[in-house]
Design an enzyme around this catalytic site. Structure first.
Site, PDB file in Angstrom:
ATOM      1  N   CYS A   9      -4.229   6.481  -5.085  1.00  0.00           N
ATOM      2  CA  CYS A   9      -3.829   5.069  -4.959  1.00  0.00           C
ATOM      3  C   CYS A   9      -2.427   4.861  -5.543  1.00  0.00           C
ATOM      4  CB  CYS A   9      -4.833   4.125  -5.628  1.00  0.00           C
ATOM      5  SG  CYS A   9      -4.506   2.398  -5.196  1.00  0.00           S
ATOM      6  N   CYS A  19       0.871  -1.172   0.000  1.00  0.00           N
ATOM      7  CA  CYS A  19       0.000   0.000   0.000  1.00  0.00           C
ATOM      8  C   CYS A  19       0.912   1.226   0.000  1.00  0.00           C
ATOM      9  CB  CYS A  19      -0.881  -0.024   1.246  1.00  0.00           C
ATOM     10  SG  CYS A  19      -2.019   1.358   1.316  1.00  0.00           S
TER      11      CYS A  19
HETATM   12  O1  PYC Z   1      -2.041   3.724  -2.105  1.00  0.00           O
HETATM   13  O2  PYC Z   1      -1.429   1.737  -2.776  1.00  0.00           O
HETATM   14  C1  PYC Z   1      -2.249   2.495  -2.263  1.00  0.00           C
HETATM   15  C2  PYC Z   1      -3.530   1.936  -1.780  1.00  0.00           C
HETATM   16  C3  PYC Z   1      -3.960   0.650  -1.913  1.00  0.00           C
HETATM   17  C4  PYC Z   1      -5.210   0.581  -1.304  1.00  0.00           C
HETATM   18  C5  PYC Z   1      -5.501   1.827  -0.799  1.00  0.00           C
HETATM   19  N1  PYC Z   1      -4.448   2.642  -1.103  1.00  0.00           N
END
Ligand code: PYC
Length: 319
Positions: free
Chosen positions: A245, A96
């Protein structure tokens, strides 16, 4: 963590933060004893024996569905700054990036990491982070790659095409979806992406070695002038990512690089559905790219979770 094991409440010390809007809760004390081993080995023990710890931290009434937990552990290699296991409202995450930025900010806040580059052990491999002059944290992620291009997926609305890519988690990335990516359409976007997720399972579309694709990412035009694209990311537990993300941005950059649309040193600026932003670059690797993703986190709380022995929801509201 049986109620009989302790007379008073169990205590879990946490530091909360958000990374470009997406929350992280770092457990700094009171976590389960996972013995020695690599992050992958400890993840297996955590998953098999301590799922109630995960739900106590992430579920209501102490947590909420969008929260990502990060259990800080001593590293196997003493040269690394820490080992970390990520978890959410439904299970474990391999990696993450927003969580890693939250971990980095937490370590800085606690005075446990200073200027320089730090190595962090995760279940899917080692990553590195460094503090930037503008207050952001840059994370060099695990090798990322496009597994399949323009895969056809049948939906109730018609057929869409998407790429399957690894960025530390498995993603299905779609650009030709016809959805408006705006914050007032969260329910519609969530339902649409959940349909994609189900269709992937039904139609047998997976990541490498049959691994489940548990993140869905839609792309559209940016709304801020300093971004290249805006996204909506549906996470495994049905929540959307408030940040752009980082593993999803890594997967996106791997796809762009595979298509010859992102070269070494070129900066990719990914806007999230709430308007926050990560920046990223890649360098070529054997299978795809090594991505670096940067963003900023802010500490929001230091607290101790109390799990009373007679509290019917000491393990969270499990479902
Ligand atoms: O930032 O890799 C990320 C992530 C994965 C799930 C929520 N954030």
């Amino acid at each position: 963590m049986s109620p009989a094991a302790t007379a008073g409440p169990a205590r879990i010390q946490v530091v909360d933060s958000h990374t470009e809007g997406e929350p992280t809760r770092v457990v700094i004390a009171g976590g389960p004893d996972l013995g020695r081993g690599s992050a992958a080995e400890r993840l297996a023990r955590f998953r098999e024996q301590h799922d109630r710890f995960r739900s106590a931290v992430c579920h209501e009434p102490r947590g909420f569905d969008a929260l990502v937990g990060a259990l800080l552990l001593p590293p196997e290699d003493p040269a690394a700054v820490a080992q970390v296991l990520y978890f959410n409202n439904v299970g474990m995450l391999g990696m993450c990036v927003h969580g890693t930025i939250g971990v980095a900010e937490t370590l800085r806040h606690l005075g446990r990491a200073g200027p320089g580059t730090h190595r962090l052990e995760t279940p899917v491999g080692e990553v590195r982070f460094s503090y930037q002059a503008d207050g952001s944290v840059a994370v060099e992620n695990v090798e990322s790659y496009r597994q399949a291009h323009a895969v056809e997926l049948r939906l109730a609305q018609g057929t869409v095409r998407g790429d399957v890519a690894w960025g530390g988690n498995w993603f299905f990335l779609v650009s030709d979806h016809g959805q408006a990516l705006s914050l007032d359409r969260l329910e519609a976007l969530t339902a649409y992406c959940w349909g994609i997720r189900q269709a992937l399972g039904e139609q047998g579309i997976t990541g490498a070695n049959g691994q489940e694709i548990d993140h869905v990412e839609l792309f559209g035009p940016p709304t801020r002038p300093d971004a290249d694209s805006r996204n909506f990311v549906l996470c495994p537990g049905g929540e959307y990512d408030r940040s752009p993300c980082g593993t999803g941005t890594s997967a996106k950059m791997a796809c762009l690089a595979a298509a010859g649309r992102l070269t070494e040193g070129q900066v990719w600026r990914q806007e999230s559905i709430i308007g926050s932003r990560f920046t990223g670059t890649v360098r070529p690797s054997a299978r795809g790219v090594i991505p670096t993703v940067a963003g900023r986190a802010w500490i929001t709380a230091e607290s101790t979770l109390l799990l009373g022995p007679d509290d019917p929801y000491r393990d969270g509201i499990r479902r």
